[in-house]
Design an enzyme around this catalytic site. Structure first.
Site, PDB file in Angstrom:
ATOM      1  N   HIS A  88      39.628  48.595  35.629  1.00 53.23           N
ATOM      2  CA  HIS A  88      39.906  47.506  36.572  1.00 53.23           C
ATOM      3  C   HIS A  88      40.767  46.458  35.854  1.00 53.23           C
ATOM      4  O   HIS A  88      41.800  46.078  36.357  1.00 53.23           O
ATOM      5  CB  HIS A  88      38.593  46.894  37.086  1.00 53.23           C
ATOM      6  CG  HIS A  88      38.778  45.740  38.028  1.00 53.23           C
ATOM      7  ND1 HIS A  88      37.790  45.266  38.833  1.00 53.23           N
ATOM      8  CD2 HIS A  88      39.838  44.952  38.281  1.00 53.23           C
ATOM      9  CE1 HIS A  88      38.234  44.241  39.563  1.00 53.23           C
ATOM     10  NE2 HIS A  88      39.477  44.035  39.231  1.00 53.23           N
ATOM     11  N   TRP A 142      40.030  41.181  30.815  1.00 53.14           N
ATOM     12  CA  TRP A 142      39.963  39.785  31.273  1.00 53.14           C
ATOM     13  C   TRP A 142      39.519  38.850  30.151  1.00 53.14           C
ATOM     14  O   TRP A 142      38.471  39.083  29.521  1.00 53.14           O
ATOM     15  CB  TRP A 142      38.937  39.641  32.399  1.00 53.14           C
ATOM     16  CG  TRP A 142      39.176  40.489  33.608  1.00 53.14           C
ATOM     17  CD1 TRP A 142      40.318  41.156  33.957  1.00 53.14           C
ATOM     18  CD2 TRP A 142      38.228  40.751  34.654  1.00 53.14           C
ATOM     19  NE1 TRP A 142      40.132  41.808  35.156  1.00 53.14           N
ATOM     20  CE2 TRP A 142      38.855  41.576  35.605  1.00 53.14           C
ATOM     21  CE3 TRP A 142      36.898  40.351  34.881  1.00 53.14           C
ATOM     22  CZ2 TRP A 142      38.211  42.022  36.756  1.00 53.14           C
ATOM     23  CZ3 TRP A 142      36.260  40.787  36.027  1.00 53.14           C
ATOM     24  CH2 TRP A 142      36.911  41.613  36.953  1.00 53.14           C
ATOM     25  N   TYR A 148      36.607  31.084  33.014  1.00 50.03           N
ATOM     26  CA  TYR A 148      37.720  31.857  32.433  1.00 50.03           C
ATOM     27  C   TYR A 148      39.065  31.265  32.870  1.00 50.03           C
ATOM     28  O   TYR A 148      39.169  30.703  33.958  1.00 50.03           O
ATOM     29  CB  TYR A 148      37.631  33.335  32.819  1.00 50.03           C
ATOM     30  CG  TYR A 148      37.688  33.639  34.299  1.00 50.03           C
ATOM     31  CD1 TYR A 148      38.904  33.869  34.945  1.00 50.03           C
ATOM     32  CD2 TYR A 148      36.519  33.702  35.056  1.00 50.03           C
ATOM     33  CE1 TYR A 148      38.945  34.175  36.292  1.00 50.03           C
ATOM     34  CE2 TYR A 148      36.560  34.003  36.411  1.00 50.03           C
ATOM     35  CZ  TYR A 148      37.774  34.240  37.025  1.00 50.03           C
ATOM     36  OH  TYR A 148      37.810  34.523  38.366  1.00 50.03           O
ATOM     37  N   GLU A 201      46.904  42.016  38.022  1.00 51.82           N
ATOM     38  CA  GLU A 201      46.083  41.927  36.799  1.00 51.82           C
ATOM     39  C   GLU A 201      46.846  41.187  35.707  1.00 51.82           C
ATOM     40  O   GLU A 201      46.286  40.387  34.959  1.00 51.82           O
ATOM     41  CB  GLU A 201      45.657  43.326  36.324  1.00 51.82           C
ATOM     42  CG  GLU A 201      44.637  43.990  37.230  1.00 51.82           C
ATOM     43  CD  GLU A 201      43.339  43.191  37.385  1.00 51.82           C
ATOM     44  OE1 GLU A 201      42.736  42.831  36.364  1.00 51.82           O
ATOM     45  OE2 GLU A 201      42.930  42.927  38.530  1.00 51.82           O
ATOM     46  N   LYS A 251      47.208  37.287  36.809  1.00 49.47           N
ATOM     47  CA  LYS A 251      45.940  36.537  36.811  1.00 49.47           C
ATOM     48  C   LYS A 251      45.272  36.537  35.434  1.00 49.47           C
ATOM     49  O   LYS A 251      44.792  35.502  34.980  1.00 49.47           O
ATOM     50  CB  LYS A 251      44.988  37.119  37.860  1.00 49.47           C
ATOM     51  CG  LYS A 251      43.675  36.355  37.966  1.00 49.47           C
ATOM     52  CD  LYS A 251      42.822  36.820  39.129  1.00 49.47           C
ATOM     53  CE  LYS A 251      41.477  36.090  39.155  1.00 49.47           C
ATOM     54  NZ  LYS A 251      40.576  36.650  40.166  1.00 49.47           N
ATOM     55  N   HIS A 252      45.193  37.704  34.792  1.00 47.06           N
ATOM     56  CA  HIS A 252      44.401  37.815  33.559  1.00 47.06           C
ATOM     57  C   HIS A 252      45.277  38.031  32.309  1.00 47.06           C
ATOM     58  O   HIS A 252      44.972  37.511  31.245  1.00 47.06           O
ATOM     59  CB  HIS A 252      43.423  39.005  33.663  1.00 47.06           C
ATOM     60  CG  HIS A 252      42.541  38.961  34.871  1.00 47.06           C
ATOM     61  ND1 HIS A 252      41.493  38.078  35.000  1.00 47.06           N
ATOM     62  CD2 HIS A 252      42.536  39.691  36.024  1.00 47.06           C
ATOM     63  CE1 HIS A 252      40.879  38.276  36.179  1.00 47.06           C
ATOM     64  NE2 HIS A 252      41.501  39.247  36.809  1.00 47.06           N
TER      65      HIS A 252
END
Ligand code: 5GP
Length: 228
Positions: A63, A66, A74, A113, A116-117
């Site tokens: 997934h 992170w 976070y 992904e 965002k991370h």
């Protein structure tokens, strides 16, 4: 009057001890405690979402990787370059299989992904977009959840149940770090191993809000999933 109402709402939110996880948008890359390396069990995810049939198989897939803090907050959407497929062209075949979007185009998922991370994950050994995705693939090879469970006689099944602690202990005894689990409707859906941000070694996950499974849980197998 509007200002007073707004100030009151802000004060209530600030003082509310049950308010949800803090997300630092536009955070600083590297400003976090450790990584969560998150793998999803396809049959559980696709029990809740409409998945692309050809992508459904009995496996965990990535997934995301992170950045995370021990208090559950976070950083997200940090500054950095936008997603570029050409920056990771040598990884695409592996990413397609190991890090697919089960519901849509893979590049849309990787773009999300990354922005965002991934943009917040640039620190220590992860120096750019290529090393971010390459690290995700290496961690996936290194922390093979299905293999670890097999070594402890834990198999996907439509009728067997397992205790969350047995599953956590299985990963811990094979890889040397306690993972965090998530469940949906009593099914194991997601497993995260915690990764030291400097060495990329596994570590025990701290308590993380939202990462618990209770009671006996099922790890669903293909034999009860004819509908996908
Ligand atoms: P995150 O959980 O990383 O913050 O957000 C995941 C986003 O990617 C969601 O908007 C979700 O709809 C989208 N997405 C696309 N494909 C997948 C997939 O295969 N698994 C998951 N978990 N999310 C996906």
């Amino acid at each position: 009057m509007k200002t007073i109402i707004l100030a009151t709402v802000l004060l209530v939110l600030l003082l509310n001890p049950t308010s949800s996880v803090t997300i630092y948008e536009n955070g600083e890359p590297g400003d976090f405690d450790f990584y969560l390396f998150v793998q999803q069990w396809i049959y559980s995810y696709c029990g809740e979402q409409t998945c692309i049939g050809s992508k459904v198989r009995e496996a965990f897939t990535v997934h995301g990787l992170w950045p995370e803090n021990t208090d559950g907050s976070y950083p997200s959407f940090c500054s950095g370059p936008t997603f570029s497929s050409s920056a990771i062209s040598d990884l695409l075949t592996e990413l397609d299989y190991d890090w697919p979007s089960l519901t849509g185009p893979n590049t849309d998922f990787w773009t999300h992904e990354w922005s965002k991370h991934g943009t917040c994950s640039i620190t220590g050994p992860i120096t750019n977009q290529h090393s971010y995705f390459q690290t995700g693939l290496s961690l996936y090879d290194k922390f093979n959840i299905t293999q670890a469970f097999e070594q402890k006689d834990i198999y996907p099944s439509s009728y067997k149940t397992y205790s969350p602690d047995d599953m956590i202990d299985a990963i811990d005894s094979v890889y040397g770090g306690k993972p965090a689990l998530q469940c949906q409707s009593g099914d194991l859906s997601t497993i995260a191993v915690c990764i030291d941000k400097d060495t990329l070694d596994i570590m025990d996950c701290p308590y993380l809000s939202g990462w618990t499974c209770s009671g006996d849980i099922t790890w669903p197998s293909s034999d009860n999933n004819n509908s996908y």
